[in-house]
Scaffold this motif. Structure first.
Motif, PDB file in Angstrom:
ATOM      1  N   MET A   1       0.842  -1.203   0.000  1.00 48.15           N
ATOM      2  CA  MET A   1       0.000   0.000   0.000  1.00 48.15           C
ATOM      3  C   MET A   1       0.872   1.246   0.000  1.00 48.15           C
ATOM      4  SD  MET A   1      -2.803   1.350   2.784  1.00 48.15           S
ATOM      5  CE  MET A   1      -1.624   2.210   3.798  1.00 48.15           C
ATOM      6  N   THR A   2       0.522   2.186  -0.838  1.00 47.49           N
ATOM      7  CA  THR A   2       1.176   3.490  -0.865  1.00 47.49           C
ATOM      8  C   THR A   2       0.269   4.507  -0.180  1.00 47.49           C
ATOM      9  OG1 THR A   2       2.360   2.999  -2.904  1.00 47.49           O
ATOM     10  CG2 THR A   2       2.016   5.318  -2.397  1.00 47.49           C
ATOM     11  N   ASP A   3       0.888   5.448   0.522  1.00 49.52           N
ATOM     12  CA  ASP A   3       0.117   6.531   1.128  1.00 49.52           C
ATOM     13  C   ASP A   3       0.325   7.815   0.335  1.00 49.52           C
ATOM     14  OD1 ASP A   3      -1.315   5.745   3.606  1.00 49.52           O
ATOM     15  OD2 ASP A   3       0.672   5.020   4.192  1.00 49.52           O
ATOM     16  N   TYR A   4      -0.770   8.396  -0.107  1.00 47.23           N
ATOM     17  CA  TYR A   4      -0.741   9.660  -0.837  1.00 47.23           C
ATOM     18  C   TYR A   4      -1.101  10.804   0.094  1.00 47.23           C
ATOM     19  CZ  TYR A   4      -0.664   6.938  -5.151  1.00 47.23           C
ATOM     20  OH  TYR A   4      -0.299   6.076  -6.162  1.00 47.23           O
ATOM     21  N   VAL A   5      -0.299  11.851   0.067  1.00 48.46           N
ATOM     22  CA  VAL A   5      -0.632  13.091   0.762  1.00 48.46           C
ATOM     23  C   VAL A   5      -0.890  14.132  -0.320  1.00 48.46           C
ATOM     24  CG1 VAL A   5       0.158  14.892   2.324  1.00 48.46           C
ATOM     25  CG2 VAL A   5       0.710  12.493   2.800  1.00 48.46           C
ATOM     26  N   LEU A   6      -2.110  14.619  -0.368  1.00 48.83           N
ATOM     27  CA  LEU A   6      -2.607  15.441  -1.472  1.00 48.83           C
ATOM     28  C   LEU A   6      -2.775  16.884  -1.012  1.00 48.83           C
ATOM     29  CD1 LEU A   6      -5.367  12.857  -2.258  1.00 48.83           C
ATOM     30  CD2 LEU A   6      -3.371  13.185  -3.707  1.00 48.83           C
ATOM     31  N   VAL A   7      -2.110  17.802  -1.707  1.00 53.32           N
ATOM     32  CA  VAL A   7      -2.154  19.215  -1.315  1.00 53.32           C
ATOM     33  C   VAL A   7      -2.581  20.053  -2.523  1.00 53.32           C
ATOM     34  CG1 VAL A   7      -0.930  21.054  -0.131  1.00 53.32           C
ATOM     35  CG2 VAL A   7      -0.162  18.687   0.174  1.00 53.32           C
ATOM     36  N   ALA A   8      -3.705  20.715  -2.401  1.00 51.32           N
ATOM     37  CA  ALA A   8      -4.237  21.509  -3.510  1.00 51.32           C
ATOM     38  C   ALA A   8      -3.560  22.874  -3.568  1.00 51.32           C
ATOM     39  CB  ALA A   8      -5.743  21.673  -3.375  1.00 51.32           C
ATOM     40  N   TRP A  17      -9.966  17.570  -3.113  1.00 48.60           N
ATOM     41  CA  TRP A  17      -9.604  16.210  -3.531  1.00 48.60           C
ATOM     42  C   TRP A  17     -10.731  15.210  -3.297  1.00 48.60           C
ATOM     43  CZ3 TRP A  17      -5.189  16.013  -6.198  1.00 48.60           C
ATOM     44  CH2 TRP A  17      -4.224  17.017  -5.973  1.00 48.60           C
ATOM     45  N   ASP A  18     -11.930  15.688  -2.993  1.00 52.48           N
ATOM     46  CA  ASP A  18     -13.015  14.777  -2.600  1.00 52.48           C
ATOM     47  C   ASP A  18     -13.361  13.735  -3.656  1.00 52.48           C
ATOM     48  OD1 ASP A  18     -13.236  15.975  -0.148  1.00 52.48           O
ATOM     49  OD2 ASP A  18     -15.127  17.012  -0.557  1.00 52.48           O
ATOM     50  N   ASP A  19     -13.120  14.033  -4.928  1.00 49.13           N
ATOM     51  CA  ASP A  19     -13.429  13.067  -5.983  1.00 49.13           C
ATOM     52  C   ASP A  19     -12.247  12.168  -6.326  1.00 49.13           C
ATOM     53  OD1 ASP A  19     -15.987  14.110  -6.164  1.00 49.13           O
ATOM     54  OD2 ASP A  19     -15.479  15.478  -7.800  1.00 49.13           O
ATOM     55  N   VAL A  20     -11.055  12.515  -5.827  1.00 54.33           N
ATOM     56  CA  VAL A  20      -9.843  11.736  -6.105  1.00 54.33           C
ATOM     57  C   VAL A  20      -9.577  10.721  -5.002  1.00 54.33           C
ATOM     58  CG1 VAL A  20      -7.337  11.860  -6.484  1.00 54.33           C
ATOM     59  CG2 VAL A  20      -8.838  13.624  -7.452  1.00 54.33           C
ATOM     60  N   VAL A  21      -9.787  11.137  -3.760  1.00 50.94           N
ATOM     61  CA  VAL A  21      -9.505  10.269  -2.610  1.00 50.94           C
ATOM     62  C   VAL A  21     -10.208   8.915  -2.714  1.00 50.94           C
ATOM     63  CG1 VAL A  21      -9.935  10.020  -0.122  1.00 50.94           C
ATOM     64  CG2 VAL A  21      -8.829  12.083  -1.003  1.00 50.94           C
ATOM     65  N   PRO A  22     -11.520   8.844  -3.044  1.00 47.41           N
ATOM     66  CA  PRO A  22     -12.176   7.534  -3.118  1.00 47.41           C
ATOM     67  C   PRO A  22     -11.567   6.618  -4.185  1.00 47.41           C
ATOM     68  CG  PRO A  22     -13.808   9.294  -3.012  1.00 47.41           C
ATOM     69  CD  PRO A  22     -12.494   9.947  -3.240  1.00 47.41           C
ATOM     70  N   GLU A  23     -11.073   7.214  -5.288  1.00 49.24           N
ATOM     71  CA  GLU A  23     -10.456   6.408  -6.346  1.00 49.24           C
ATOM     72  C   GLU A  23      -9.174   5.743  -5.834  1.00 49.24           C
ATOM     73  OE1 GLU A  23     -11.766   5.912  -9.311  1.00 49.24           O
ATOM     74  OE2 GLU A  23     -13.386   7.389  -9.225  1.00 49.24           O
ATOM     75  N   LEU A  24      -8.373   6.484  -5.104  1.00 49.81           N
ATOM     76  CA  LEU A  24      -7.126   5.930  -4.568  1.00 49.81           C
ATOM     77  C   LEU A  24      -7.413   4.868  -3.512  1.00 49.81           C
ATOM     78  CD1 LEU A  24      -5.084   9.247  -4.204  1.00 49.81           C
ATOM     79  CD2 LEU A  24      -4.842   7.533  -6.011  1.00 49.81           C
ATOM     80  N   GLU A 221      -9.227  10.058 -13.949  1.00 48.32           N
ATOM     81  CA  GLU A 221      -8.028  10.006 -14.780  1.00 48.32           C
ATOM     82  C   GLU A 221      -6.803  10.465 -13.999  1.00 48.32           C
ATOM     83  OE1 GLU A 221     -10.934  11.295 -15.524  1.00 48.32           O
ATOM     84  OE2 GLU A 221     -11.560  10.712 -17.546  1.00 48.32           O
ATOM     85  N   LEU A 222      -6.983  11.496 -13.153  1.00 49.88           N
ATOM     86  CA  LEU A 222      -5.872  11.964 -12.336  1.00 49.88           C
ATOM     87  C   LEU A 222      -5.441  10.890 -11.349  1.00 49.88           C
ATOM     88  CD1 LEU A 222      -3.910  14.114 -11.364  1.00 49.88           C
ATOM     89  CD2 LEU A 222      -5.732  15.074  -9.946  1.00 49.88           C
ATOM     90  N   ALA A 223      -6.387  10.212 -10.726  1.00 49.88           N
ATOM     91  CA  ALA A 223      -6.036   9.142  -9.797  1.00 49.88           C
ATOM     92  C   ALA A 223      -5.227   8.059 -10.485  1.00 49.88           C
ATOM     93  CB  ALA A 223      -7.295   8.558  -9.161  1.00 49.88           C
ATOM     94  N   LEU A 224      -5.598   7.712 -11.704  1.00 49.61           N
ATOM     95  CA  LEU A 224      -4.850   6.697 -12.463  1.00 49.61           C
ATOM     96  C   LEU A 224      -3.428   7.173 -12.750  1.00 49.61           C
ATOM     97  CD1 LEU A 224      -7.618   5.508 -14.953  1.00 49.61           C
ATOM     98  CD2 LEU A 224      -6.642   4.221 -13.026  1.00 49.61           C
TER      99      LEU A 224
END
Length: 230
Positions: A1-8, A17-24, A221-224
């Motif tokens: 498992m990789t951990d992503y820390v997302l900063v807008a 990031w509400d639409d990206v987090v569920p994809e990851l 697409e960004l999550a991919l």
């Protein structure tokens, strides 16, 4: 498992990031969206650029993360690039999403296309904050009217000190494993400083056929893209 820390980027908080987090998370990864000091639900907290760097480093340490992919969008590439250097062997990769990159001793204001004086004058005219974009200024970036309304409605003034304080780097960013995501509706080519970094064997370029805010316009697409290098 990789951990992503997302900063807008500027004006935005973790909510972007509400639409990206569920994809990851659906792919089995950890996803941790971070609001920087002075923005969104943290409005009113004093914040310079080094505050934002410490926000990111502190989140990684607080959560005890390892094998971390730091993701910086737009303005946030500048503090994320510095944080990537400071978390040492916790870093798996840093991803710059249509982002600025830090240069030692330089700030976002010093690299502003209209010149630093013009940028600082705009901040001074808005009580030391960078005013959020209006809906017409978001056009042409692949966003629907609903997405623009969401962006504008959630944006908060950005603390100016974070834009004028210089970056602090100990070594070249070219030494870090990095991906640069270029959003083509916001310009066909990376900036000159990014193009120079892309000459490094540790960097790779990914293009997305969308605008400057792909977390809204193309979240899946960004999550991919974020998962490509695993």
């Amino acid at each position: 498992m990789t951990d992503y820390v997302l900063v807008a980027g500027a004006w935005l908080g973790a909510w972007a990031w509400d639409d990206v987090v569920p994809e990851l998370r659906a792919a089995g990864h950890g996803a941790h969206a971070l609001t920087l000091s002075g923005l969104a639900e943290k409005q009113g907290v004093p914040a310079g650029q080094q505050t934002h760097v410490q926000d990111i480093v502190g989140e990684v340490e607080r959560l005890g993360l390892r094998d971390v992919v730091l993701v910086g969008h737009s303005y946030s590439g500048i503090p994320v690039g510095q944080a990537a250097e400071r978390i040492g062997d916790r870093l798996a990769r840093v991803v710059f999403v249509d982002a600025g990159v830090p240069a030692h001793g330089e700030s976002m204001a010093s690299a502003w296309w209209q010149g630093q004086a013009a940028f600082e004058a705009a901040l001074a005219g808005n009580d030391g904050y960078w005013a959020p974009l209006t809906a017409p200024e978001c056009e042409g970036q692949g966003l629907t009217e609903e997405q623009i309304a969401r962006f504008v409605g959630g944006s908060t003034p950005h603390p100016g000190a974070s834009l004028t304080e210089p970056a602090v780097l100990e070594r070249s960013l070219g030494e870090l494993p990095a991906t640069y995501v270029k959003c083509l509706l916001d310009g066909d080519e990376p900036s000159d400083d990014v193009a120079e970094l892309l000459k490094s064997e540790h960097w790779r370029l990914v293009e997305m056929d969308t605008g400057h805010w792909p977390m809204f316009s193309q979240p899946r697409e960004l999550a991919l893209v974020l998962m490509q290098d695993l």
